[in-house]
Scaffold this motif. Structure first.
Motif, PDB file in Angstrom:
ATOM      1  N   LEU A 102       8.707  -8.258  -9.891  1.00 59.32           N
ATOM      2  CA  LEU A 102       7.568  -7.414 -10.235  1.00 59.32           C
ATOM      3  C   LEU A 102       6.244  -8.167 -10.189  1.00 59.32           C
ATOM      4  CD1 LEU A 102       9.031  -5.385 -13.250  1.00 59.32           C
ATOM      5  CD2 LEU A 102       8.886  -4.704 -10.856  1.00 59.32           C
ATOM      6  N   ILE A 103       6.281  -9.480  -9.976  1.00 57.86           N
ATOM      7  CA  ILE A 103       5.054 -10.277  -9.984  1.00 57.86           C
ATOM      8  C   ILE A 103       4.041  -9.779  -8.949  1.00 57.86           C
ATOM      9  CG2 ILE A 103       4.145 -12.574  -9.473  1.00 57.86           C
ATOM     10  CD1 ILE A 103       6.545 -13.742 -10.943  1.00 57.86           C
ATOM     11  N   PRO A 104       4.440  -9.448  -7.709  1.00 60.07           N
ATOM     12  CA  PRO A 104       3.442  -8.915  -6.761  1.00 60.07           C
ATOM     13  C   PRO A 104       2.751  -7.647  -7.256  1.00 60.07           C
ATOM     14  CG  PRO A 104       5.416  -9.612  -5.588  1.00 60.07           C
ATOM     15  CD  PRO A 104       5.740  -9.686  -7.052  1.00 60.07           C
ATOM     16  N   LEU A 107       0.085  -8.755  -9.618  1.00 60.61           N
ATOM     17  CA  LEU A 107      -1.023  -9.348  -8.873  1.00 60.61           C
ATOM     18  C   LEU A 107      -1.891  -8.286  -8.216  1.00 60.61           C
ATOM     19  CD1 LEU A 107       0.826 -12.373  -7.232  1.00 60.61           C
ATOM     20  CD2 LEU A 107      -0.978 -12.477  -8.961  1.00 60.61           C
ATOM     21  N   ALA A 108      -1.279  -7.197  -7.784  1.00 63.33           N
ATOM     22  CA  ALA A 108      -2.052  -6.118  -7.164  1.00 63.33           C
ATOM     23  C   ALA A 108      -3.051  -5.539  -8.158  1.00 63.33           C
ATOM     24  CB  ALA A 108      -1.110  -5.035  -6.644  1.00 63.33           C
ATOM     25  N   LEU A 109      -2.659  -5.400  -9.409  1.00 65.18           N
ATOM     26  CA  LEU A 109      -3.579  -4.901 -10.439  1.00 65.18           C
ATOM     27  C   LEU A 109      -4.639  -5.946 -10.771  1.00 65.18           C
ATOM     28  CD1 LEU A 109      -0.997  -3.119 -12.770  1.00 65.18           C
ATOM     29  CD2 LEU A 109      -2.713  -2.029 -11.317  1.00 65.18           C
ATOM     30  N   ARG A 111      -5.951  -8.029  -8.679  1.00 66.20           N
ATOM     31  CA  ARG A 111      -6.914  -7.981  -7.585  1.00 66.20           C
ATOM     32  C   ARG A 111      -7.854  -6.787  -7.703  1.00 66.20           C
ATOM     33  NH1 ARG A 111      -2.061  -9.473  -4.688  1.00 66.20           N
ATOM     34  NH2 ARG A 111      -2.150 -11.707  -4.166  1.00 66.20           N
ATOM     35  N   GLN A 112      -7.473  -5.801  -8.500  1.00 65.46           N
ATOM     36  CA  GLN A 112      -8.359  -4.663  -8.749  1.00 65.46           C
ATOM     37  C   GLN A 112      -9.392  -4.944  -9.835  1.00 65.46           C
ATOM     38  OE1 GLN A 112      -6.081  -1.077  -9.461  1.00 65.46           O
ATOM     39  NE2 GLN A 112      -4.665  -1.519  -7.775  1.00 65.46           N
ATOM     40  N   GLY A 113      -9.342  -6.138 -10.424  1.00 63.72           N
ATOM     41  CA  GLY A 113     -10.352  -6.537 -11.387  1.00 63.72           C
ATOM     42  C   GLY A 113      -9.885  -6.623 -12.822  1.00 63.72           C
ATOM     43  N   TYR A 114      -8.589  -6.470 -13.069  1.00 67.56           N
ATOM     44  CA  TYR A 114      -8.070  -6.558 -14.434  1.00 67.56           C
ATOM     45  C   TYR A 114      -7.785  -8.020 -14.780  1.00 67.56           C
ATOM     46  CZ  TYR A 114      -7.588  -1.506 -14.315  1.00 67.56           C
ATOM     47  OH  TYR A 114      -7.860  -0.160 -14.232  1.00 67.56           O
ATOM     48  N   HIS A 115      -8.169  -8.401 -16.017  1.00 60.21           N
ATOM     49  CA  HIS A 115      -7.966  -9.774 -16.463  1.00 60.21           C
ATOM     50  C   HIS A 115      -6.599  -9.979 -17.102  1.00 60.21           C
ATOM     51  CE1 HIS A 115     -12.372  -9.308 -16.280  1.00 60.21           C
ATOM     52  NE2 HIS A 115     -12.381 -10.589 -15.964  1.00 60.21           N
ATOM     53  N   VAL A 116      -6.053  -8.927 -17.687  1.00 60.31           N
ATOM     54  CA  VAL A 116      -4.723  -8.984 -18.305  1.00 60.31           C
ATOM     55  C   VAL A 116      -3.922  -7.780 -17.826  1.00 60.31           C
ATOM     56  CG1 VAL A 116      -3.405  -8.913 -20.454  1.00 60.31           C
ATOM     57  CG2 VAL A 116      -5.552 -10.193 -20.353  1.00 60.31           C
ATOM     58  N   VAL A 117      -2.739  -8.044 -17.316  1.00 62.88           N
ATOM     59  CA  VAL A 117      -1.803  -6.983 -16.948  1.00 62.88           C
ATOM     60  C   VAL A 117      -0.536  -7.227 -17.758  1.00 62.88           C
ATOM     61  CG1 VAL A 117      -0.562  -5.824 -15.106  1.00 62.88           C
ATOM     62  CG2 VAL A 117      -2.759  -6.944 -14.616  1.00 62.88           C
ATOM     63  N   TYR A 118      -0.290  -6.403 -18.765  1.00 58.73           N
ATOM     64  CA  TYR A 118       0.880  -6.594 -19.616  1.00 58.73           C
ATOM     65  C   TYR A 118       1.966  -5.599 -19.230  1.00 58.73           C
ATOM     66  CZ  TYR A 118      -1.556  -2.856 -22.164  1.00 58.73           C
ATOM     67  OH  TYR A 118      -2.217  -1.699 -22.503  1.00 58.73           O
ATOM     68  N   ALA A 119       3.191  -6.104 -19.170  1.00 55.20           N
ATOM     69  CA  ALA A 119       4.328  -5.276 -18.790  1.00 55.20           C
ATOM     70  C   ALA A 119       4.789  -4.473 -20.005  1.00 55.20           C
ATOM     71  CB  ALA A 119       5.461  -6.145 -18.261  1.00 55.20           C
ATOM     72  N   GLN A 120       4.826  -3.168 -19.855  1.00 56.69           N
ATOM     73  CA  GLN A 120       5.191  -2.266 -20.964  1.00 56.69           C
ATOM     74  C   GLN A 120       6.563  -1.673 -20.692  1.00 56.69           C
ATOM     75  OE1 GLN A 120       2.627   1.229 -21.648  1.00 56.69           O
ATOM     76  NE2 GLN A 120       2.503   0.547 -23.763  1.00 56.69           N
ATOM     77  N   ARG A 121       7.474  -1.871 -21.628  1.00 59.32           N
ATOM     78  CA  ARG A 121       8.851  -1.453 -21.422  1.00 59.32           C
ATOM     79  C   ARG A 121       8.996   0.055 -21.593  1.00 59.32           C
ATOM     80  NH1 ARG A 121      10.153  -5.927 -25.922  1.00 59.32           N
ATOM     81  NH2 ARG A 121       9.754  -7.800 -24.667  1.00 59.32           N
TER      82      ARG A 121
END
Length: 315
Positions: A102-104, A107-109, A111-121
């Protein structure tokens, strides 16, 4: 210098490490720039450290840190964050419940300008109903009581920009609840929903006691509501005592009824004693954390570091 840094804490994960490295390295091979893999051995007692040394010898992208003893998951992640050199940092667990594939998507998010992308179960595979119920309840209680906006159903699996990690590394507090600190720093954050896999191999490291300790730590770290609760309990018991005194006075003056017997007195004593003990316990949690902070001990100690160029430092 690597652009991407993957931080993975491991503790007695000798049965998971070969599959973990295979899947993570496959993802790293597909990235558009150089990546490093930082594995933190949290004082394992099996062959985990030996396997990390072997991976480091075979692949110069692998960096390993060996903590001098078991300091806990949150401190192990902190140690990894202290050693990252990439512009983008991804944190995931070593039991493969957080799919590296799921890492790519994270990374896609970014590149859209987000500083933190947290995985939500959205789903927990092969977890008992009691654990799911406790996790569901805890996250929602913490969300209501915390003084910052904490997302529900999230763990440490996330992507963070270098600017966020630099701020986390500047925070000196000892009792760390990283998913809360991650929310506290602010910046642009977004959730990425995923189904959490079951453990690949080995036994569960986060027992109920450890999970309960982490929950209490998160609550105390980001809310003073428990302190207010003790005040409310004291006020409630005081009001209840006044009401009971008025009732006793009424019964003695206007009726022939009298309150006698050991049971009534015992109930009142136990109630007041429970209020006092709860209040002391809540206060003790906060005082204990103050005590830990003022000692200014280092967060962790390292016994061994495997670096990029194949140099192994022993401390």
């Amino acid at each position: 210098m690597p652009k991407y840094s993957l931080v993975i804490p491991v503790y007695n994960e000798q049965s998971n490490i070969p599959a973990l490295y295979q899947r993570v390295s496959a993802v790293m091979d597909e990235l558009d720039d150089r990546a490093e893999l930082i594995l933190i051995d949290d004082g394992s007692h099996d062959r985990t450290l030996e396997l990390l040394r072997s991976l480091h010898d075979r692949d110069d992208r692998v960096v390993y840190l060996s903590l001098a003893r078991n300091f806990g998951h949150q401190i192990a992640v902190t140690a990894g964050l202290n050693y990252v050199r990439g512009d983008v940092i991804i944190v995931l667990d070593g039991d493969l419940q957080d799919p590296p594939e799921l890492i790519p998507d994270l990374l896609a998010l970014w590149r859209q300008g987000y500083h933190v992308v947290y995985a939500q179960r959205t789903k927990r595979v092969r977890e008992g109903w009691f654990k799911r119920l406790c996790a569901y309840t805890f996250y929602r209680i913490l969300k209501q009581l915390a003084n910052v906006e904490l997302p529900t159903d999230t763990g440490d699996f996330c992507l963070m920009d270098r600017s966020v990690v630099d701020l986390l590394n500047q925070m000196p507090e000892r009792n760390r609840y990283l998913r809360g600190l991650r929310a506290w720093v602010g910046f642009r954050q977004i959730a990425f929903k995923f189904d959490r896999d079951s453990r690949y191999a080995g036994s569960v490291k986060y027992t109920f006691a450890k999970s309960l300790g982490l929950a209490i730590n998160g609550l105390v770290s980001f809310s003073i509501v428990p302190l207010r609760l003790s005040t409310y309990l004291g006020l409630f018991s005081a009001v209840l005592a006044i009401v009971m005194a008025l009732l006793v006075l009424y019964w003695r003056v206007f009726t022939n009824s009298t309150l006698t017997g050991f049971a009534t007195i015992a109930i009142a004593i136990f109630f007041i004693g429970a209020v006092q003990l709860i209040s002391i316990g809540i206060l003790g949690e906060y005082i204990g954390r103050i005590y830990e902070e003022v000692k200014h001990r280092p967060l962790y100690t390292l016994s061994e570091v495997g670096r990029k160029l194949g140099i192994v430092d022993s401390e």
